[in-house]
Design a protein around this motif. Sequence first.
Motif, PDB file in Angstrom:
ATOM      1  N   SER A   1      10.904   0.858  -1.835  1.00 24.53           N
ATOM      2  CA  SER A   1      11.706   1.550  -2.849  1.00 24.53           C
ATOM      3  C   SER A   1      13.143   1.743  -2.376  1.00 24.53           C
ATOM      4  N   MET A   2      13.288   2.080  -1.097  1.00 22.24           N
ATOM      5  CA  MET A   2      14.630   2.275  -0.546  1.00 22.24           C
ATOM      6  C   MET A   2      15.426   0.971  -0.558  1.00 22.24           C
TER       7      MET A   2
ATOM      8  N   ALA B   1       0.829  -1.193   0.000  1.00 22.85           N
ATOM      9  CA  ALA B   1       0.000   0.000   0.000  1.00 22.85           C
ATOM     10  C   ALA B   1       0.868   1.248   0.000  1.00 22.85           C
ATOM     11  N   ALA B   2       0.330   2.325  -0.531  1.00 20.77           N
ATOM     12  CA  ALA B   2       1.053   3.574  -0.530  1.00 20.77           C
ATOM     13  C   ALA B   2       1.319   3.987   0.908  1.00 20.77           C
ATOM     14  N   GLY B   3       2.501   4.598   1.174  1.00 23.43           N
ATOM     15  CA  GLY B   3       2.827   5.013   2.528  1.00 23.43           C
ATOM     16  C   GLY B   3       4.215   4.556   2.897  1.00 23.43           C
ATOM     17  N   VAL B   4       4.411   4.347   4.197  1.00 22.72           N
ATOM     18  CA  VAL B   4       5.735   4.018   4.703  1.00 22.72           C
ATOM     19  C   VAL B   4       6.249   2.717   4.106  1.00 22.72           C
ATOM     20  N   ALA B   5       5.405   1.691   4.030  1.00 20.48           N
ATOM     21  CA  ALA B   5       5.851   0.397   3.501  1.00 20.48           C
ATOM     22  C   ALA B   5       6.323   0.531   2.059  1.00 20.48           C
TER      23      ALA B   5
ATOM     24  N   ASP C   1      11.209   0.898  11.580  1.00 17.59           N
ATOM     25  CA  ASP C   1      11.202   0.751  13.039  1.00 17.59           C
ATOM     26  C   ASP C   1      10.508   1.948  13.701  1.00 17.59           C
ATOM     27  N   LYS C   2      10.768   3.129  13.187  1.00 22.69           N
ATOM     28  CA  LYS C   2      10.119   4.322  13.731  1.00 22.69           C
ATOM     29  C   LYS C   2       8.617   4.275  13.505  1.00 22.69           C
ATOM     30  N   HIS C   3       8.204   3.858  12.300  1.00 23.16           N
ATOM     31  CA  HIS C   3       6.780   3.766  11.984  1.00 23.16           C
ATOM     32  C   HIS C   3       6.088   2.693  12.821  1.00 23.16           C
TER      33      HIS C   3
ATOM     34  N   GLU D   1       1.936  -4.647   6.185  1.00 25.59           N
ATOM     35  CA  GLU D   1       2.802  -4.326   5.066  1.00 25.59           C
ATOM     36  C   GLU D   1       4.156  -3.809   5.546  1.00 25.59           C
ATOM     37  N   ALA D   2       4.142  -2.958   6.570  1.00 22.91           N
ATOM     38  CA  ALA D   2       5.401  -2.428   7.100  1.00 22.91           C
ATOM     39  C   ALA D   2       6.224  -3.530   7.756  1.00 22.91           C
TER      40      ALA D   2
END
Length: 324
Positions: A30-31, A21-25, A45-47, A56-57
């Motif tokens: 991408s990173m 899903a769009a967002g942190v994950a 970890d922060k999220h 997803e994260a």
Amino acid sequence: MPALRRIAALAALIVAPMALAAGVASQAQSMIEQGQAAAALQLLDKHLAGNPQDAEARFARGLALVRLERSKDAIRVFSDLTRDYPQLPEPYNNLAVLYAAQGDYEKARDALQAALATHPSYATAHENLGDIYAALAGAAYSRALQLDESNQMLRHKLALLNQIDASETVAREAVPVSAPPAVAAAPAAAPTPAPAAAEAEAPADTDALGADTRAALLRSVEAWAAAWSKQDLSAYFAAYAEDFVPEGGLSRAAWEAQRRERISAPGRIQVNVTDPAFSSTGDASASVSFRQEYVSDTFSDVVTKVLDMKKTAGGWKIAREYSR
């Protein structure tokens, strides 16, 4: 040893989750693909400190740990996901890859069998399970050869495995470690008929199935998809013929129990049917193939689905279901 080369190739089939899903994950994924796994892990970890149940994260965190070669931590992440989201096949698959890398083929086999129990049409797990069985076979042949060095048949079998290993390793060199879902999906490998062949077959289908029959078949398929989307179990099971036999060797009762769990678990489901194609398979039977797009709040995939249909007193019913 041949089996080890097969498992090295198997590691290329570790997969990313559904469609992140769009967002942190998504950002973290991408990173990771850009070689910034350590930075992605910090972001995740922060999220997750404030959103500990973001599946997803958590999955993306497991992928980051794999890239950082922290296998034990990655195994813990994917194991926790199989506990909290047993309906998702990808965590089981990735556990199998990590277990295989450690040489624990039995655990890898068990994880892949669990993946297929939740998602029988998961092509990546089927392929990986085949590699695991080949690895186990190679190890058994090698042990047998140590005990009987004069057995030429064993040498021949090991030579065949060596040939397969060499071709598989070359074929998979271009597959990224965290392959996108489309790479793992079975339809991506399905051959597309040549235009001439499709044109040659079309008249036969048209003659065998009239417009009214094709319309009735499509209505039945769309009603099945709608019942699945609404999580209406009664209507969903009513779409299947009484003599429907599930794939994968499951009994009808076990299949229904599995489907009840998988359909009821998500908060929402959407199943779309596009590009249907019809063919006659008998006086009161037909086959419908189509592109199936499945999206829920925990999983999404796209497959080419085939439903073998039979005409009954209650209309067209599903006699067989499989993906290709």
